[in-house]
Design a protein around this motif. Sequence first.
Motif, PDB file in Angstrom:
ATOM      1  N   ASP A 218     -10.044 -21.679 -37.793  1.00 39.19           N
ATOM      2  CA  ASP A 218      -9.385 -20.857 -37.011  1.00 39.19           C
ATOM      3  C   ASP A 218     -10.305 -20.396 -35.659  1.00 39.19           C
ATOM      4  O   ASP A 218      -9.844 -19.196 -35.301  1.00 39.19           O
ATOM      5  CB  ASP A 218      -9.055 -19.812 -37.633  1.00 39.19           C
ATOM      6  CG  ASP A 218     -10.133 -19.068 -38.529  1.00 39.19           C
ATOM      7  OD1 ASP A 218     -11.221 -19.584 -38.584  1.00 39.19           O
ATOM      8  OD2 ASP A 218      -9.842 -18.110 -39.476  1.00 39.19           O
ATOM      9  N   LYS A 219     -11.253 -20.958 -35.599  1.00 38.52           N
ATOM     10  CA  LYS A 219     -12.110 -20.566 -34.277  1.00 38.52           C
ATOM     11  C   LYS A 219     -11.587 -20.351 -33.091  1.00 38.52           C
ATOM     12  O   LYS A 219     -11.691 -19.358 -32.581  1.00 38.52           O
ATOM     13  CB  LYS A 219     -13.254 -21.724 -34.453  1.00 38.52           C
ATOM     14  CG  LYS A 219     -14.584 -20.964 -33.534  1.00 38.52           C
ATOM     15  CD  LYS A 219     -14.546 -21.474 -32.080  1.00 38.52           C
ATOM     16  CE  LYS A 219     -15.796 -21.322 -31.427  1.00 38.52           C
ATOM     17  NZ  LYS A 219     -15.865 -21.221 -29.802  1.00 38.52           N
ATOM     18  N   LEU A 220     -11.012 -21.522 -32.596  1.00 40.17           N
ATOM     19  CA  LEU A 220     -10.495 -21.356 -31.162  1.00 40.17           C
ATOM     20  C   LEU A 220      -9.259 -20.127 -31.200  1.00 40.17           C
ATOM     21  O   LEU A 220      -9.045 -19.475 -30.219  1.00 40.17           O
ATOM     22  CB  LEU A 220      -9.917 -22.480 -31.000  1.00 40.17           C
ATOM     23  CG  LEU A 220     -10.827 -23.702 -30.325  1.00 40.17           C
ATOM     24  CD1 LEU A 220     -10.103 -24.843 -29.882  1.00 40.17           C
ATOM     25  CD2 LEU A 220     -11.942 -22.916 -29.186  1.00 40.17           C
ATOM     26  N   GLN A 221      -8.168 -20.163 -32.277  1.00 38.56           N
ATOM     27  CA  GLN A 221      -7.105 -19.407 -32.367  1.00 38.56           C
ATOM     28  C   GLN A 221      -7.558 -18.055 -32.316  1.00 38.56           C
ATOM     29  O   GLN A 221      -6.812 -17.154 -31.473  1.00 38.56           O
ATOM     30  CB  GLN A 221      -6.406 -19.713 -33.643  1.00 38.56           C
ATOM     31  CG  GLN A 221      -5.046 -18.749 -33.589  1.00 38.56           C
ATOM     32  CD  GLN A 221      -4.271 -19.017 -34.859  1.00 38.56           C
ATOM     33  OE1 GLN A 221      -4.483 -20.020 -35.704  1.00 38.56           O
ATOM     34  NE2 GLN A 221      -3.356 -18.131 -35.313  1.00 38.56           N
ATOM     35  N   LYS A 222      -8.498 -17.505 -33.129  1.00 41.99           N
ATOM     36  CA  LYS A 222      -9.014 -16.070 -33.039  1.00 41.99           C
ATOM     37  C   LYS A 222      -9.546 -15.819 -31.790  1.00 41.99           C
ATOM     38  O   LYS A 222      -9.249 -14.584 -31.443  1.00 41.99           O
ATOM     39  CB  LYS A 222      -9.889 -15.769 -34.108  1.00 41.99           C
ATOM     40  CG  LYS A 222      -9.121 -15.692 -35.718  1.00 41.99           C
ATOM     41  CD  LYS A 222     -10.285 -15.857 -36.680  1.00 41.99           C
ATOM     42  CE  LYS A 222      -9.617 -15.402 -38.062  1.00 41.99           C
ATOM     43  NZ  LYS A 222     -10.476 -15.032 -39.281  1.00 41.99           N
ATOM     44  N   GLN A 223     -10.475 -16.577 -31.245  1.00 44.08           N
ATOM     45  CA  GLN A 223     -11.016 -16.241 -29.726  1.00 44.08           C
ATOM     46  C   GLN A 223     -10.196 -16.234 -28.815  1.00 44.08           C
ATOM     47  O   GLN A 223     -10.427 -15.113 -28.082  1.00 44.08           O
ATOM     48  CB  GLN A 223     -12.306 -17.018 -29.677  1.00 44.08           C
ATOM     49  CG  GLN A 223     -13.499 -16.879 -30.568  1.00 44.08           C
ATOM     50  CD  GLN A 223     -14.708 -17.622 -30.303  1.00 44.08           C
ATOM     51  OE1 GLN A 223     -14.982 -18.745 -30.382  1.00 44.08           O
ATOM     52  NE2 GLN A 223     -15.455 -16.901 -29.283  1.00 44.08           N
ATOM     53  N   VAL A 224      -9.248 -17.022 -28.791  1.00 40.66           N
ATOM     54  CA  VAL A 224      -8.287 -17.036 -27.625  1.00 40.66           C
ATOM     55  C   VAL A 224      -7.258 -15.968 -27.660  1.00 40.66           C
ATOM     56  O   VAL A 224      -7.190 -15.106 -26.748  1.00 40.66           O
ATOM     57  CB  VAL A 224      -7.546 -18.284 -27.379  1.00 40.66           C
ATOM     58  CG1 VAL A 224      -6.077 -18.183 -26.377  1.00 40.66           C
ATOM     59  CG2 VAL A 224      -8.046 -19.433 -26.987  1.00 40.66           C
ATOM     60  N   GLU A 225      -6.811 -15.572 -28.986  1.00 41.34           N
ATOM     61  CA  GLU A 225      -5.913 -14.198 -29.207  1.00 41.34           C
ATOM     62  C   GLU A 225      -6.773 -13.042 -28.814  1.00 41.34           C
ATOM     63  O   GLU A 225      -6.299 -12.007 -28.469  1.00 41.34           O
ATOM     64  CB  GLU A 225      -5.371 -14.281 -30.608  1.00 41.34           C
ATOM     65  CG  GLU A 225      -4.358 -15.568 -30.804  1.00 41.34           C
ATOM     66  CD  GLU A 225      -3.875 -15.415 -32.187  1.00 41.34           C
ATOM     67  OE1 GLU A 225      -4.466 -14.861 -33.280  1.00 41.34           O
ATOM     68  OE2 GLU A 225      -3.029 -16.339 -32.679  1.00 41.34           O
ATOM     69  N   PHE A 226      -7.933 -13.059 -29.480  1.00 45.45           N
ATOM     70  CA  PHE A 226      -8.858 -11.725 -29.238  1.00 45.45           C
ATOM     71  C   PHE A 226      -8.945 -11.679 -27.396  1.00 45.45           C
ATOM     72  O   PHE A 226      -8.669 -10.508 -27.022  1.00 45.45           O
ATOM     73  CB  PHE A 226     -10.169 -12.058 -29.677  1.00 45.45           C
ATOM     74  CG  PHE A 226     -11.228 -10.880 -29.313  1.00 45.45           C
ATOM     75  CD1 PHE A 226     -11.270  -9.779 -30.385  1.00 45.45           C
ATOM     76  CD2 PHE A 226     -11.882 -11.112 -28.556  1.00 45.45           C
ATOM     77  CE1 PHE A 226     -12.184  -8.707 -30.255  1.00 45.45           C
ATOM     78  CE2 PHE A 226     -12.998 -10.104 -28.122  1.00 45.45           C
ATOM     79  CZ  PHE A 226     -13.054  -8.841 -28.989  1.00 45.45           C
ATOM     80  N   MET A 227      -9.122 -12.787 -26.876  1.00 53.03           N
ATOM     81  CA  MET A 227      -9.483 -12.431 -25.393  1.00 53.03           C
ATOM     82  C   MET A 227      -8.069 -12.010 -24.518  1.00 53.03           C
ATOM     83  O   MET A 227      -8.262 -11.132 -23.918  1.00 53.03           O
ATOM     84  CB  MET A 227      -9.978 -13.826 -24.604  1.00 53.03           C
ATOM     85  CG  MET A 227     -11.424 -14.308 -25.183  1.00 53.03           C
ATOM     86  SD  MET A 227     -11.766 -15.746 -24.846  1.00 53.03           S
ATOM     87  CE  MET A 227     -12.322 -15.571 -22.888  1.00 53.03           C
ATOM     88  N   VAL A 228      -7.040 -12.499 -25.261  1.00 55.28           N
ATOM     89  CA  VAL A 228      -5.750 -12.170 -24.483  1.00 55.28           C
ATOM     90  C   VAL A 228      -5.377 -10.798 -24.801  1.00 55.28           C
ATOM     91  O   VAL A 228      -4.861 -10.266 -23.869  1.00 55.28           O
ATOM     92  CB  VAL A 228      -4.747 -13.355 -24.873  1.00 55.28           C
ATOM     93  CG1 VAL A 228      -3.289 -12.865 -24.413  1.00 55.28           C
ATOM     94  CG2 VAL A 228      -4.884 -14.572 -24.306  1.00 55.28           C
ATOM     95  N   SER A 229      -5.358 -10.413 -26.126  1.00 53.42           N
ATOM     96  CA  SER A 229      -4.954  -9.156 -26.427  1.00 53.42           C
ATOM     97  C   SER A 229      -5.740  -8.065 -25.865  1.00 53.42           C
ATOM     98  O   SER A 229      -5.380  -6.910 -25.576  1.00 53.42           O
ATOM     99  CB  SER A 229      -4.812  -8.973 -28.143  1.00 53.42           C
ATOM    100  OG  SER A 229      -6.356  -9.195 -28.387  1.00 53.42           O
TER     101      SER A 229
END
Length: 247
Positions: free
Chosen positions: A99-110
């Motif tokens: 879940d590394k990419l998903q969590k980081q991209v969602e974090f950056m967007v949100s």
Amino acid sequence: MEANLVSIITPSFNSEKFISDTIQSVQNQTCQNWEMIIVDDGSTDNTVSIIEEFLHDNRIQLHRLDKNSGTGVARNTAISIAKGRYIAFLDSDDLWKPDKLQKQVEFMVSKNQPFTFSYYECIDEEGKALGKIIQAPKILTYRQLFWSNWVGNLTGIYDVNFFGKIAISSARKRQDWMMWLTILKKIKTAEPIPESLAIYRVRENSISASKTELLKHNYKVYRDYHQKSAITAAACMIGFLFTHFFH
């Protein structure tokens, strides 16, 4: 440039023992919107042939340098080819959790953040857990980063829309620290995801396994990147030692 595509930058050199697991950890991501650009830096073992077995996945690219030129050159070559909005880094012996990419991209967007990173943990060359999780300040400042590289290369992601493509130093070691310093000079602070999302392999010949090599290359960062005099750089190393070994 493709919206929200993550370009994964992977230099490889004589990584036949590890590269398959590294690639599979990318393929296992819950976020599937990525391209993996592997630049082989003149491997003399079976690294290239192993990578070629994965090229049926059209998200994976292999580019080969004519001669061994160092990870900085390999990374810059990959960055020049990258098409993604986000640039991420994964060396050919390290691993990502699913879940590394998903969590980081969602974090950056949100949070509307152009850069982030995460905690990570360590294994040895055989994949045995070392029981060590590398953490970072909840709010990382440029000053803190000046004294110690808190950002694991395998965890950092930056937004090309905000920074453009950042050129990597041609120095053989510590290019990642200099890149994070360049980023923090611009945004002043950065916030990590406070959990381990990646796995760093500590190899016998790595600078993380040798305190002498670590000190030598960090001294060069103060001399070459920060343009400090020899005396000032030596004084900075005292601060580095205090931060790194007594934190």
